[in-house]
Design an enzyme around this catalytic site. Structure first.
Site, PDB file in Angstrom:
ATOM      1  N   LYS A 226     -68.297 -61.831 175.954  1.00 43.02           N
ATOM      2  CA  LYS A 226     -68.283 -60.648 176.822  1.00 43.02           C
ATOM      3  C   LYS A 226     -67.554 -60.979 178.121  1.00 43.02           C
ATOM      4  O   LYS A 226     -66.748 -60.188 178.605  1.00 43.02           O
ATOM      5  CB  LYS A 226     -69.712 -60.198 177.157  1.00 43.02           C
ATOM      6  CG  LYS A 226     -70.465 -59.630 175.981  1.00 43.02           C
ATOM      7  CD  LYS A 226     -71.830 -59.134 176.419  1.00 43.02           C
ATOM      8  CE  LYS A 226     -72.709 -58.823 175.232  1.00 43.02           C
ATOM      9  NZ  LYS A 226     -74.098 -58.666 175.572  1.00 43.02           N
TER      10      LYS A 226
ATOM     11  N   HIS B  19     -69.064 -64.471 141.274  1.00 49.85           N
ATOM     12  CA  HIS B  19     -67.675 -64.407 140.808  1.00 49.85           C
ATOM     13  C   HIS B  19     -66.691 -64.653 141.950  1.00 49.85           C
ATOM     14  O   HIS B  19     -65.488 -64.431 141.782  1.00 49.85           O
ATOM     15  CB  HIS B  19     -67.428 -63.054 140.134  1.00 49.85           C
ATOM     16  CG  HIS B  19     -68.321 -62.869 138.935  1.00 49.85           C
ATOM     17  ND1 HIS B  19     -67.886 -63.087 137.637  1.00 49.85           N
ATOM     18  CD2 HIS B  19     -69.644 -62.551 138.841  1.00 49.85           C
ATOM     19  CE1 HIS B  19     -68.894 -62.893 136.805  1.00 49.85           C
ATOM     20  NE2 HIS B  19     -69.976 -62.557 137.508  1.00 49.85           N
TER      21      HIS B  19
ATOM     22  N   GLU C 248     -79.351 -65.971 165.881  1.00 48.30           N
ATOM     23  CA  GLU C 248     -79.480 -65.848 167.333  1.00 48.30           C
ATOM     24  C   GLU C 248     -80.697 -66.612 167.858  1.00 48.30           C
ATOM     25  O   GLU C 248     -80.716 -67.044 169.000  1.00 48.30           O
ATOM     26  CB  GLU C 248     -79.604 -64.360 167.703  1.00 48.30           C
ATOM     27  CG  GLU C 248     -78.570 -63.935 168.733  1.00 48.30           C
ATOM     28  CD  GLU C 248     -78.557 -62.435 168.987  1.00 48.30           C
ATOM     29  OE1 GLU C 248     -77.456 -61.875 168.988  1.00 48.30           O
ATOM     30  OE2 GLU C 248     -79.621 -61.823 169.189  1.00 48.30           O
TER      31      GLU C 248
END
Ligand code: PA5
Length: 446
Positions: free
Chosen positions: A422, A308, A287
């Site tokens: 948003k 793995h 951010e």
């Protein structure tokens, strides 16, 4: 006492030229940060927070935790992003790996998390778990209007009020929010909840050492005074620009690597307790730096587990990565590998060794392989996983993040891009006030 060591010898070789030429930029960035003359300087409240945290605040936090402990077995922390990840990171780093399966103890509250997703199943299943249980809620939101925690809080508040009555519920809810403004502040004042303030000048991802992180951490039974003391020690030793300053070195080096073509930084741990620490770190750096079309992409792996699954990519995929390895010198508990008469698995050669000796050799072997494969490796060694060391580590990463953002040439303290999803979500959900956006988005998806 310094409990963290930074070792750059296996990384600096890759970007020696850039590292040298970044020296002045790094000093300038450090100075801007300390003087408050860089972009986003309204959000530097975290910079001297550890040394300036009043003892009375920590006492109050401990008292609230003790009060909740008396009345509850569980406390649900409702929050997302910077209002969630720091507490989760520290609690997870300090807790028994199987703490979730032990159930409530007499020593501390069980800390659960909600409002960090919008999963119907998660919320409904949490409600099922808490039905008829003694629980409290810490609701954390700086803005007080974030959708995810707002939904979770509404549901949990309703459940709590149904179980204990509206009056008693008020006593079991604590709000951590802005000092004056926002929906949560208004509600807390109306209902008379106990409250804590998120300082105006501290952004979410830098807020773990405020009540946002400290209250949940205290509820989980950990020592917030030691955490803050560790952070204050790091604050003290990293105050001035210097070639020895670990924040300056790390910030300077990761920018040098970026300039040399390493676009992805993988935070690596060899201890599952650090999984959420990496989640916190990813938000901090992602951010802060991912803007204006630039920024290192912060990724993470848990090793040896992910060797793995992701090991192939790291060893031989596109050579745009470098690693920062978090390693803990000593485990807090030891266990030797036993001898087996049949030795069908062929590991008797390890019998008598501590498991950590094997882990450390896996770490060394992996480092050599990755460096040979063109992956520079920065190492950060921690003495042990305890509050003081974690406080140091948190502050180290926060300060290095500010310095690194300034070297990169961005404002590390804003997050304008977070609003885009948003806006679309509100338009799609037809939130009042979003009529124009609703119409526009409906055209787009037709
Ligand atoms: O770092 C940030 O600013 C975000 O991650 C916020 O912390 C997150 O969106 C939650 O915001 P709020 O605390 O206002 O609910």
């Amino acid at each position: 006492m310094k409990s963290i060591e930074l070792n750059i010898q296996d990384a600096v070789y890759f970007a020696e030229k850039q590292y040298v030429s970044n020296k002045d930029k790094a000093v300038e960035a450090m100075t801007k940060l300390e003087d408050g003359t860089g972009e986003g300087s309204d959000f530097l409240g975290w910079l001297h927070l550890p040394s300036e945290t009043p003892e009375s605040l920590l006492d109050k936090i401990e008292k609230t935790a003790a009060r909740l402990k008396e009345k509850c077995d569980y406390v649900v922390c409702v929050g997302i992003g910077g209002s969630y990840l720091g507490a989760r990171a520290v609690i997870s780093a300090l807790s028994d790996n199987f703490a979730d399966f032990y159930g409530p103890s007499s020593k501390s509250l069980k800390v659960l998390f909600a409002g960090q997703n919008i999963s119907e199943e998660y919320t409904a299943e949490l409600e099922n778990l808490l039905t008829d249980k003694r629980f409290g809620i810490i609701v954390i939101s700086k803005s007080g209007t974030t959708t995810e925690p707002a939904i979770a809080f509404r549901i949990l508040k309703e459940l709590l009020e149904k179980q204990v009555g509206k009056e008693t519920a008020k006593d079991l809810i604590v709000a951590v929010t802005d000092e004056k403004k926002g929906a949560l502040r208004t509600l807390a004042t109306q209902e008379g909840y106990e409250t804590y303030v998120i300082p105006d000048n501290v952004g979410g991802r830098f807020s773990v050492l405020t009540p946002v992180g400290l209250l949940p951490i205290a509820c989980a039974g950990f020592d917030v005074k030691k955490l803050i003391a560790g952070a204050a020690e790091m604050e003290n030793t990293t105050r001035h620009p210097s070639e020895e300053n670990p924040c300056e070195i790390y910030a300077r080096l990761r920018n040098a690597l970026y300039e040399a073509g390493k676009k992805i930084e993988i935070l690596v741990n060899y201890n599952p307790k650090l999984h959420y620490f990496a989640e916190w770190w990813k938000q901090l750096y992602g951010e802060s730096e991912g803007k204006d079309g630039k920024g290192i992409f912060p990724a993470s792996v848990d090793l040896t587990t992910d060797l793995h699954s992701m090991g192939q990519w790291i060893q031989e995929g596109e050579r745009t990565i470098f690693e920062t390895v978090l390693t803990v010198k000593k485990p807090s508990i030891t266990r030797r590998i036993p001898e087996d008469a049949a030795n069908l698995d062929g590991i008797n050669y390890l019998a008598g060794k501590n498991i950590d000796e094997v882990n450390k050799m896996a770490e060394l072997g992996t480092k050599i392989a990755h460096v040979d494969g063109g992956v520079p490796v920065i190492k950060i060694e921690l003495d042990k996983l305890e509050e003081n060391t974690l406080g140091q580590l948190i502050y180290f990463f926060e300060k290095a993040c500010g310095v690194s953002g300034y070297i990169l040439g961005v404002n590390p303290f804003n997050q304008p891009g977070v609003e885009a999803y948003k806006k679309n979500m509100f338009a799609l959900l037809e939130k009042p006030g979003y009529e124009k956006e609703t119409q526009a988005i409906k055209e787009k998806i037709k």
